[in-house]
Motif scaffolding. Structure first.
Motif, PDB file in Angstrom:
ATOM      1  N   UNK A 174       0.855  -1.236  -0.055  1.00 57.58           N
ATOM      2  CA  UNK A 174      -0.026  -0.087  -0.024  1.00 57.58           C
ATOM      3  C   UNK A 174       0.952   1.171   0.021  1.00 57.58           C
ATOM      4  N   UNK A 175       0.236   2.301  -0.864  1.00 60.86           N
ATOM      5  CA  UNK A 175       1.447   3.384  -0.887  1.00 60.86           C
ATOM      6  C   UNK A 175       1.654   4.029   0.784  1.00 60.86           C
ATOM      7  N   UNK A 176       0.740   3.759   1.576  1.00 68.82           N
ATOM      8  CA  UNK A 176       0.666   4.371   2.962  1.00 68.82           C
ATOM      9  C   UNK A 176       1.825   3.902   3.760  1.00 68.82           C
ATOM     10  N   UNK A 177       2.263   2.474   3.399  1.00 66.47           N
ATOM     11  CA  UNK A 177       3.267   2.006   4.159  1.00 66.47           C
ATOM     12  C   UNK A 177       4.818   2.347   3.461  1.00 66.47           C
ATOM     13  N   UNK A 178       4.953   3.354   2.487  1.00 64.76           N
ATOM     14  CA  UNK A 178       6.274   3.584   2.111  1.00 64.76           C
ATOM     15  C   UNK A 178       6.254   5.039   2.367  1.00 64.76           C
ATOM     16  N   UNK A 179       7.408   5.619   2.356  1.00 72.19           N
ATOM     17  CA  UNK A 179       7.637   6.937   2.710  1.00 72.19           C
ATOM     18  C   UNK A 179       7.417   7.750   1.567  1.00 72.19           C
ATOM     19  N   UNK A 180       6.834   8.903   1.943  1.00 70.42           N
ATOM     20  CA  UNK A 180       6.503   9.733   0.847  1.00 70.42           C
ATOM     21  C   UNK A 180       7.823  10.422   0.112  1.00 70.42           C
ATOM     22  N   UNK A 181       8.626  10.730   1.132  1.00 73.44           N
ATOM     23  CA  UNK A 181      10.075  11.602   0.553  1.00 73.44           C
ATOM     24  C   UNK A 181      10.646  10.600  -0.002  1.00 73.44           C
ATOM     25  N   UNK A 182      11.679  11.277  -0.906  1.00 75.91           N
ATOM     26  CA  UNK A 182      12.702  10.431  -1.895  1.00 75.91           C
ATOM     27  C   UNK A 182      13.834   9.972  -0.994  1.00 75.91           C
ATOM     28  N   UNK A 183      13.880   8.478  -0.895  1.00 76.38           N
ATOM     29  CA  UNK A 183      14.798   7.752   0.188  1.00 76.38           C
ATOM     30  C   UNK A 183      16.380   8.490  -0.034  1.00 76.38           C
ATOM     31  N   UNK A 184      16.441   8.973  -1.262  1.00 68.03           N
ATOM     32  CA  UNK A 184      17.771   9.483  -1.158  1.00 68.03           C
ATOM     33  C   UNK A 184      18.328  10.655  -0.287  1.00 68.03           C
ATOM     34  N   UNK A 185      16.955  11.471   0.012  1.00 66.16           N
ATOM     35  CA  UNK A 185      17.334  12.525   0.759  1.00 66.16           C
ATOM     36  C   UNK A 185      16.976  12.437   2.163  1.00 66.16           C
ATOM     37  N   UNK A 186      16.651  11.239   2.513  1.00 66.21           N
ATOM     38  CA  UNK A 186      16.084  10.872   4.090  1.00 66.21           C
ATOM     39  C   UNK A 186      17.110  11.015   5.027  1.00 66.21           C
ATOM     40  N   UNK A 187      17.116  11.687   6.116  1.00 64.54           N
ATOM     41  CA  UNK A 187      17.954  11.673   7.100  1.00 64.54           C
ATOM     42  C   UNK A 187      18.455  10.464   7.489  1.00 64.54           C
TER      43      UNK A 187
END
Ligand SMILES: Cc1cc2nc3c(=O)[nH]c(=O)nc-3n(C[C@H](O)[C@H](O)[C@H](O)COP(=O)(O)O)c2cc1C
Length: 335
Positions: free
Chosen positions: A194-207
């Motif tokens: 489900x889209x709700x189970x993945x993060x909205x932000x780009x994983x490459x810019x995740x802290x």
């Protein structure tokens, strides 16, 4: 056991994680025996050509079924790949008697319902070394090894190979099409991610110093990274998460090794849940033969990497759990 009890056991087995939530399994109850089969119709030919991650997923389901049976007081004999002529029959679990239920059996059984993949950032708090030691001991019973990635050079090599694999995946149209095929926007969908189970932000810019799989390749509306908050461009970046990252592996690399890796993974996931931790797989580098082999070389492994996991204390924003197919679709009573 009556049918209702078997249903509960199979329900627990289906709570196992599976690659892209494909749930590539089916179950048959025949008298006092539960057979677990792989379902090749739910294969991922682009991501998982050999079927390795499918069998690992089913291995977790086998372990969850076994843990549920033990928590219900059953003594069980497990046979893996019992019929060489029938390679989709992965395991037969036969009831052999009853047993006293230990508190630890009960705790593992209860963790099946609360575990789920946690992709949101973890709290900065470190994972205690004794928890990791306990995981190492637990997987050793399956001839699976667990290597914490702690040395800086190992961490750099692993993080590099994860980004390299992610780059390869994003440029493979078949991989991207397959991923999109398994993404779900309907919250009632019974399989897929489900889209709700993945993060909205780009994983490459995740802290984080660890790159989680990008599930929305090419369809992200804009940069929603917390590093580039449009509301306050001068806000300091959030603390970088530093999860414990562990690699599970086996000496061999065949269906039996994948099944036992899955069983070991099942133990790891439930034990971390009991310890108040959460996990998410980071398997991009293991999807591709080249990056998988390079990981082995760069970490001087003797044996084959099967699963890379990020572990940590979940923050306030927990990811939702994902749905499963109805039992009627996966469970048959043979009599
Ligand atoms: C073999 C295997 C590989 C996986 N690889 C990834 C991965 O690379 N990235 C990720 O975020 N989740 C990964 N997952 C997690 C699945 O997406 C997840 O288990 C599934 O969507 C069901 O959700 P749940 O674990 O919350 O029940 C993997 C799971 C398995 C069993």
């Amino acid at each position: 056991m009556d049918r209702e009890q078997w249903r509960q056991v199979v329900e627990a087995a289906t709570r196992a994680p599976s690659i892209h939530n494909t749930q590539p399994w089916s179950f048959t109850v025949a008298g006092n025996r539960l057979d677990v089969r792989a379902d090749p119709a739910r294969a991922l030919p682009a991501l998982d050509r050999s079927g390795r991650q499918r069998i690992i997923s089913c291995g977790v389901a086998v372990e969850f079924a076994l843990i549920a049976l033990r928590a219900a007081g059953a003594e069980v004999a497990v046979e893996l790949l019992p019929e060489p002529a029938d390679p989709e029959l992965l395991a037969s679990l036969t009831l052999t008697g009853s047993r006293e239920v230990a508190e630890s059996d009960r705790a593992l059984g209860a963790a099946i319902a609360s575990r789920h993949t946690e992709r949101a950032p973890f709290q900065p708090q470190a994972v205690p070394a004794e928890v990791v030691d306990g995981l190492q001991r637990a997987v050793a019973a399956f001839s699976v090894w667990l290597k914490p990635i702690t040395e800086t050079d190992e961490e750099v090599a692993t993080a590099f190979l994860l980004s390299r694999a992610e780059e390869i995946e994003q440029s493979e149209p078949e991989y991207v099409a397959e991923l999109q095929h398994w993404m779900r926007t309907d919250p009632a969908a019974v399989d897929g991610i489900p889209v709700g189970a993945v993060l909205e932000e780009d994983p490459a810019t995740r802290p984080s110093n660890w790159l989680i799989r990008d599930f929305v390749v090419g369809s992200r509306p804009g940069d929603r990274s917390p590093f580039h908050s449009p509301e306050d461009p001068d806000a300091p970046p959030p603390p970088v998460e530093r999860p414990a990252v562990v690699l599970l592996g086996t000496d061999n690399d065949d269906a039996m090794a994948w099944l036992t890796a899955g069983r070991g993974l099942g133990q790891v996931l439930l034990r971390v849940t009991v310890a108040g931790l959460a996990a998410s797989p980071l398997t991009q580098a293991l999807d591709w033969p080249a990056t998988r082999a390079q990981l082995g070389t760069r970490l001087s492994l003797i044996g084959h990497p099967q699963m890379l996991l990020r572990l940590g204390y979940p923050g306030g924003d927990r990811s939702p759990s994902t749905n499963r197919r109805p039992l009627a679709d996966v469970l048959t009573f043979a009599e």
